[in-house]
Design a protein around this motif. Structure first.
Motif, PDB file in Angstrom:
ATOM      1  N   LEU A   1       0.858  -1.182   0.000  1.00 55.21           N
ATOM      2  CA  LEU A   1       0.000   0.000   0.000  1.00 55.21           C
ATOM      3  C   LEU A   1       0.893   1.230   0.000  1.00 55.21           C
ATOM      4  O   LEU A   1       1.830   1.301   0.799  1.00 55.21           O
ATOM      5  N   VAL A   2       0.617   2.166  -0.898  1.00 55.38           N
ATOM      6  CA  VAL A   2       1.349   3.436  -0.875  1.00 55.38           C
ATOM      7  C   VAL A   2       0.429   4.508  -0.295  1.00 55.38           C
ATOM      8  O   VAL A   2      -0.707   4.670  -0.738  1.00 55.38           O
ATOM      9  N   ILE A   3       0.933   5.220   0.689  1.00 53.84           N
ATOM     10  CA  ILE A   3       0.216   6.385   1.201  1.00 53.84           C
ATOM     11  C   ILE A   3       0.804   7.609   0.497  1.00 53.84           C
ATOM     12  O   ILE A   3       2.007   7.860   0.586  1.00 53.84           O
ATOM     13  N   ALA A   4      -0.064   8.305  -0.223  1.00 55.31           N
ATOM     14  CA  ALA A   4       0.372   9.468  -1.021  1.00 55.31           C
ATOM     15  C   ALA A   4      -0.408  10.686  -0.537  1.00 55.31           C
ATOM     16  O   ALA A   4      -1.311  11.191  -1.217  1.00 55.31           O
ATOM     17  N   ASN A   5      -0.080  11.128   0.662  1.00 58.29           N
ATOM     18  CA  ASN A   5      -0.810  12.277   1.203  1.00 58.29           C
ATOM     19  C   ASN A   5      -0.518  13.542   0.414  1.00 58.29           C
ATOM     20  O   ASN A   5       0.523  13.665  -0.241  1.00 58.29           O
ATOM     21  N   HIS A   6      -1.464  14.479   0.514  1.00 59.51           N
ATOM     22  CA  HIS A   6      -1.299  15.757  -0.194  1.00 59.51           C
ATOM     23  C   HIS A   6      -0.118  16.531   0.379  1.00 59.51           C
ATOM     24  O   HIS A   6       0.142  16.509   1.599  1.00 59.51           O
ATOM     25  N   PHE A   7       0.571  17.210  -0.515  1.00 62.93           N
ATOM     26  CA  PHE A   7       1.765  17.993  -0.145  1.00 62.93           C
ATOM     27  C   PHE A   7       1.674  19.278  -0.962  1.00 62.93           C
ATOM     28  O   PHE A   7       2.066  19.329  -2.123  1.00 62.93           O
ATOM     29  N   ASN A   8       1.065  20.286  -0.359  1.00 60.52           N
ATOM     30  CA  ASN A   8       0.889  21.557  -1.075  1.00 60.52           C
ATOM     31  C   ASN A   8       0.571  22.665  -0.075  1.00 60.52           C
ATOM     32  O   ASN A   8       0.381  22.417   1.112  1.00 60.52           O
ATOM     33  N   PHE A   9       0.516  23.900  -0.565  1.00 58.97           N
ATOM     34  CA  PHE A   9       0.348  25.052   0.330  1.00 58.97           C
ATOM     35  C   PHE A   9      -0.991  25.021   1.064  1.00 58.97           C
ATOM     36  O   PHE A   9      -1.064  25.338   2.247  1.00 58.97           O
ATOM     37  N   GLU A  10      -2.054  24.628   0.375  1.00 58.18           N
ATOM     38  CA  GLU A  10      -3.378  24.613   1.003  1.00 58.18           C
ATOM     39  C   GLU A  10      -3.416  23.590   2.144  1.00 58.18           C
ATOM     40  O   GLU A  10      -3.990  23.839   3.208  1.00 58.18           O
ATOM     41  N   THR A  11      -2.782  22.438   1.919  1.00 53.60           N
ATOM     42  CA  THR A  11      -2.772  21.392   2.946  1.00 53.60           C
ATOM     43  C   THR A  11      -2.002  21.862   4.185  1.00 53.60           C
ATOM     44  O   THR A  11      -2.397  21.582   5.316  1.00 53.60           O
ATOM     45  N   VAL A  12      -0.930  22.602   3.972  1.00 52.05           N
ATOM     46  CA  VAL A  12      -0.175  23.142   5.109  1.00 52.05           C
ATOM     47  C   VAL A  12      -1.036  24.140   5.872  1.00 52.05           C
ATOM     48  O   VAL A  12      -1.104  24.114   7.102  1.00 52.05           O
ATOM     49  N   GLU A  13      -1.748  25.008   5.130  1.00 56.32           N
ATOM     50  CA  GLU A  13      -2.596  26.009   5.783  1.00 56.32           C
ATOM     51  C   GLU A  13      -3.686  25.360   6.622  1.00 56.32           C
ATOM     52  O   GLU A  13      -4.053  25.856   7.676  1.00 56.32           O
ATOM     53  N   LYS A  14      -4.206  24.235   6.147  1.00 52.52           N
ATOM     54  CA  LYS A  14      -5.310  23.573   6.862  1.00 52.52           C
ATOM     55  C   LYS A  14      -4.830  22.524   7.854  1.00 52.52           C
ATOM     56  O   LYS A  14      -5.638  21.866   8.506  1.00 52.52           O
ATOM     57  N   PHE A  15      -3.534  22.356   7.955  1.00 49.68           N
ATOM     58  CA  PHE A  15      -2.968  21.320   8.823  1.00 49.68           C
ATOM     59  C   PHE A  15      -3.238  21.653  10.290  1.00 49.68           C
ATOM     60  O   PHE A  15      -2.925  22.743  10.759  1.00 49.68           O
ATOM     61  N   LYS A  16      -3.848  20.693  10.996  1.00 49.65           N
ATOM     62  CA  LYS A  16      -4.238  20.967  12.387  1.00 49.65           C
ATOM     63  C   LYS A  16      -3.361  20.229  13.390  1.00 49.65           C
ATOM     64  O   LYS A  16      -3.584  20.280  14.592  1.00 49.65           O
ATOM     65  N   GLY A  17      -2.394  19.511  12.898  1.00 46.97           N
ATOM     66  CA  GLY A  17      -1.608  18.655  13.776  1.00 46.97           C
ATOM     67  C   GLY A  17      -0.649  19.379  14.710  1.00 46.97           C
ATOM     68  O   GLY A  17      -0.162  18.798  15.666  1.00 46.97           O
ATOM     69  N   GLY A  18      -0.375  20.654  14.436  1.00 52.03           N
ATOM     70  CA  GLY A  18       0.622  21.350  15.239  1.00 52.03           C
ATOM     71  C   GLY A  18       2.012  20.882  14.859  1.00 52.03           C
ATOM     72  O   GLY A  18       2.183  19.812  14.295  1.00 52.03           O
ATOM     73  N   GLY A  19       2.998  21.717  15.155  1.00 51.37           N
ATOM     74  CA  GLY A  19       4.364  21.355  14.802  1.00 51.37           C
ATOM     75  C   GLY A  19       4.605  21.495  13.319  1.00 51.37           C
ATOM     76  O   GLY A  19       3.803  22.100  12.594  1.00 51.37           O
ATOM     77  N   ASP A  20       5.689  20.932  12.891  1.00 53.21           N
ATOM     78  CA  ASP A  20       6.116  21.106  11.508  1.00 53.21           C
ATOM     79  C   ASP A  20       5.385  20.142  10.578  1.00 53.21           C
ATOM     80  O   ASP A  20       5.347  18.935  10.819  1.00 53.21           O
ATOM     81  N   PHE A  21       4.835  20.669   9.511  1.00 55.60           N
ATOM     82  CA  PHE A  21       4.046  19.845   8.585  1.00 55.60           C
ATOM     83  C   PHE A  21       4.884  18.721   7.970  1.00 55.60           C
ATOM     84  O   PHE A  21       4.453  17.566   7.921  1.00 55.60           O
ATOM     85  N   VAL A  22       6.061  19.059   7.489  1.00 47.81           N
ATOM     86  CA  VAL A  22       6.867  18.035   6.794  1.00 47.81           C
ATOM     87  C   VAL A  22       7.269  16.923   7.773  1.00 47.81           C
ATOM     88  O   VAL A  22       7.231  15.740   7.430  1.00 47.81           O
ATOM     89  N   GLU A  23       7.615  17.306   8.986  1.00 52.16           N
ATOM     90  CA  GLU A  23       7.927  16.287  10.010  1.00 52.16           C
ATOM     91  C   GLU A  23       6.732  15.359  10.208  1.00 52.16           C
ATOM     92  O   GLU A  23       6.867  14.138  10.257  1.00 52.16           O
ATOM     93  N   ALA A  24       5.560  15.975  10.354  1.00 48.47           N
ATOM     94  CA  ALA A  24       4.337  15.186  10.587  1.00 48.47           C
ATOM     95  C   ALA A  24       4.041  14.286   9.392  1.00 48.47           C
ATOM     96  O   ALA A  24       3.617  13.136   9.555  1.00 48.47           O
ATOM     97  N   PHE A  25       4.267  14.807   8.196  1.00 47.38           N
ATOM     98  CA  PHE A  25       4.030  14.050   6.964  1.00 47.38           C
ATOM     99  C   PHE A  25       4.813  12.732   7.002  1.00 47.38           C
ATOM    100  O   PHE A  25       4.275  11.664   6.708  1.00 47.38           O
TER     101      PHE A  25
END
Ligand SMILES: [Zn+2]
Ligand SMILES: [Zn+2]
Length: 219
Positions: free
Chosen positions: A35-59
């Protein structure tokens, strides 16, 4: 091996409704080997990211967790990415072979043009495909920038015009991939690729994709 190339999880993709735990469990139960997980990686996804901390780290943390869960459930989980460039263009691209190191600077990657990213991908052994290029509001880009396109996207809430994508890929000799584009439970396992090759890691998958050592199946 039965392999899914296109899924999302809710920790990263705001449109995703399945947690990484749910996704891995569902795909293992659906009989997939990988299974490949291909999560979105773009400016809108970063803006809506609710996880706290650094987006790329969380990704990448989600992908590490997924790989671990996969080992428990007996399914190989590999890291992909669905990238988008700029703010206004809604084209999406699937990327196989991306690493954490190469993706640390999201602003840099997502500010590239597809042409620039195509060169970056070529220089780094990354395969670059346009996702569902004939969906509404998408624009297929010049074939010379792409390794391939997604010719079978079985997302049930969009018309991806797969028959046009297939004809386009054949006309321009582009490599063809397929994916469920899974965002929620009813999307699980509607597409796959099948290969006789024993894929053990992302390099193996890139090898299989690069050399067309698979068949596309609808499930
Ligand atoms: Zn999405
Ligand atoms: Zn997607």
């Amino acid at each position: 091996m039965k392999i899914e190339l296109h899924t999302h999880t809710s920790e990263i993709s705001f449109c995703g409704r399945l947690t990484v735990d749910e996704l891995v469990e569902l795909y293992a139960a659906a009989g997939y080997d990988a299974l490949v997980i291909a999560n979105h990686f773009n400016f809108e996804t970063v803006e809506k990211f609710k996880g706290g901390g650094d987006f790329v780290e969380a990704f990448w943390e989600v992908l590490d967790r997924a790989a671990e869960l996969g080992r428990e459930k007996g399914i190989l989980v590999l890291s992909g990415m669905e990238i988008r460039f700029g703010y206004s263009v809604v084209n999406d691209y699937l990327v196989y072979g991306m690493t954490k190191e190469l993706s640390r600077d999201l602003n840099y990657l997502c500010s590239m043009t597809p042409k620039e990213f195509s060169e970056f991908a070529g220089n780094n052994g990354i395969l670059f495909y346009q996702a569902h290029p004939f969906r509404n509001n998408m624009q297929v880009i010049p074939p010379e920038y792409l390794f391939g396109i997604e010719v079978q996207n079985t997302h049930p809430r969009h018309d991806s015009r797969n028959e046009i994508a297939l004809a386009w890929a054949e006309k321009y000799n582009l490599h063809k991939i397929a994916g469920s584009d899974c965002h929620q439970i009813e999307d699980v396992g509607s597409s796959a690729i099948m290969t006789d090759y024993e894929v053990r890691n992302i390099q193996d998958l890139v090898h299989v994709l690069k050399n067309d050592m698979y068949e596309i199946v609808k499930c």
